[in-house]
Design an enzyme around this catalytic site. Structure first.
Site, PDB file in Angstrom:
ATOM      1  CG  HIS A 134      14.072 -73.214 -10.226  1.00  0.00           C
ATOM      2  ND1 HIS A 134      13.655 -71.923 -10.430  1.00  0.00           N
ATOM      3  CD2 HIS A 134      12.934 -73.966 -10.161  1.00  0.00           C
ATOM      4  CE1 HIS A 134      12.323 -71.897 -10.496  1.00  0.00           C
ATOM      5  NE2 HIS A 134      11.874 -73.131 -10.342  1.00  0.00           N
TER       6      HIS A 134
ATOM      7  CD  GLU B 281       9.014 -71.563  -8.945  1.00  0.00           C
ATOM      8  OE1 GLU B 281       8.948 -70.769  -9.901  1.00  0.00           O
ATOM      9  OE2 GLU B 281       9.186 -72.785  -9.094  1.00  0.00           O
TER      10      GLU B 281
ATOM     11  CD  GLN C  69       4.704 -71.726  -8.729  1.00  0.00           C
ATOM     12  OE1 GLN C  69       4.332 -71.982  -7.598  1.00  0.00           O
ATOM     13  NE2 GLN C  69       5.852 -72.157  -9.203  1.00  0.00           N
TER      14      GLN C  69
ATOM     15  NE  ARG D 120       6.342 -44.132 -21.949  1.00  0.00           N
ATOM     16  CZ  ARG D 120       6.061 -44.361 -23.234  1.00  0.00           C
ATOM     17  NH1 ARG D 120       6.890 -43.911 -24.171  1.00  0.00           N
ATOM     18  NH2 ARG D 120       4.980 -44.999 -23.579  1.00  0.00           N
TER      19      ARG D 120
ATOM     20  CG  ASP E 117      11.228 -74.151 -13.631  1.00  0.00           C
ATOM     21  OD1 ASP E 117      10.821 -74.754 -12.612  1.00  0.00           O
ATOM     22  OD2 ASP E 117      10.567 -73.258 -14.198  1.00  0.00           O
TER      23      ASP E 117
END
Length: 399
Positions: free
Chosen positions: A68, A140, A152, A238, A285
């Site tokens: 990446h 990506e 992005q 949760r 990245d």
């Protein structure tokens, strides 16, 4: 300088081979393959070999694989030129990277198609001896959730679409190996099913998926998580979210940006304790500003300001990194206390296995590509060898 020496012997130093650590070892390279490994006392007589004699406290590790990475040294995959890919591929050996997936970004379809065509053509026709090898393309975006876009560009986001992907894969000469997408979007699961049938990795990224939606994606073939914690649903007691699924589901390989900026060192350590070196892959990245000075740079048509290792859009959104692979390798050991062997798994072995290329990449073993990094006593890159060619030596920095 990229030295073409068809026969090389590296002697002394500690070799981290696929199945054992060899002190005071030797490693023979014939053309682009590792031909034999052993202890120095078993070194066969070899004439006509170039000998690299190392200090005993130097280490020889497998070449690192960055699955990446957008760019480096002023160049970006989205530039869609041979020259830019040459710049990236010639720069990466300085940081110990010997192969990589050229990574795109969410952009106008025309820009994506130009980058795909350029990279596919480059892989088939323009790989250069002594450069890092482009193993394929990491797509990506643009099939991502607008609320988790990060850096992005939102205006170019598209819904997941099989026919669009098929066209793009054809344009790329079938070089797309990994697709980062949001599985919860309409069409997401259909695309994941198709990618799975084609043996292409689908990865969860830039997504608001719930834990149950991630499980559903796994059931249809998803096996990867892009830059864990960044632009995804976090861990809640949760709603476990994508992070909870990454921790709990053994089917997932998980990318980590180990720069101390995208994720605090303590959280990197937490992730390592959950995932272990079995399921983590270190990535950079990185964007075009890597290896350059502080300043303003372009990412997907957006202005990015780089200051002291941090790359930001104007609204304080992280915009990729300027992380070097050798620093990710060092940082993971610093942050987690893991061994050099574990760091090797996360930078070489795991990415090679995930790309189904472990038969030729990812470890030091006879018959495999001679992709090697020699580390000095400070764990800095002293020399990088890409498929048997000396791609970088530290002395060059001072010449």
């Amino acid at each position: 300088m990229h030295s073409y020496l068809p026969k090389i012997i590296v002697i002394n130093g500690t070799i981290y081979s696929e199945d054992k650590v060899i002190d005071n070892g030797f490693l023979k390279i014939d053309d682009d393959k590792i031909s034999s490994i052993g202890t120095i006392d078993r070194l066969p007589k070899s004439e006509d070999y170039h000998v690299i004699n190392l200090p005993s406290n130097y280490r020889i590790i497998p070449g690192m694989i960055d699955i990446h990475i957008h760019g480096a040294n002023g160049a970006d995959t989205m530039d869609a030129t041979k020259e830019s890919l040459d710049v990236i591929a010639s720069t990466l050996p300085k940081e110990g990277t010997t192969s990589f997936l050229a990574t795109t970004i969410t952009e106008h379809s025309i820009a994506i198609e130009k980058a795909l065509h350029n990279t596919g053509t480059y892989i088939q026709n323009s790989q250069t001896q002594g450069f890092a090898e482009v193993l394929g393309i990491h797509l990506e975006g643009p099939f991502i959730h607008e609320n988790k876009a990060g850096a992005q560009p939102v205006k170019h986001i598209l819904p997941p679409n099989i026919s669009t992907f098929k066209r793009w894969q054809e344009i790329s000469n079938n070089q797309i190996k990994l697709v980062s997408l949001a599985p919860e979007l309409t069409g997401g699961i259909d695309l994941i099913k198709y990618l799975n049938q084609q043996d292409i990795i689908s990865s969860i990224a830039h997504s608001q998926a719930t834990y149950d939606e991630v499980v559903h994606a796994i059931q249809h073939g998803t096996s990867h998580v892009t830059h864990l914690f960044n632009q995804m649903t976090g861990l809640h007691h949760r709603e476990p979210g994508i992070v909870g699924a990454a921790f709990l589901r053994d089917e997932l390989m998980v990318e980590i940006i180990s720069d101390g900026i995208h994720i605090r060192p303590e959280i990197v350590k937490l992730a390592y304790k959950q995932l272990s070196d079995e399921r983590m892959i270190l990535i950079t990245d990185s964007m075009r500003a890597k290896w350059l000075e502080n300043g303003k740079y372009d990412l997907g048509g957006q202005l990015v300001t780089v200051t002291d290792g941090k790359a930001l859009l104007e609204e304080d959104t992280l915009a990729g990194s300027v992380l070097k692979m050798i620093d990710a390798f060092k940082n993971i050991q610093l942050y987690t206390g893991c061994s050099i062997i574990s760091a090797i798994k996360m930078t070489s072995e795991n990415p090679a296995k995930q790309l189904n290329m472990f038969d030729r990449k990812g470890s030091i073993s006879t018959g495999k590509d001679a992709d090697l990094v020699i580390l000095d006593e400070k764990m800095d890159v002293f020399m990088t060898i890409c498929k048997g060619k000396i791609a970088y030596t530290k002395q060059e920095e001072n010449e």
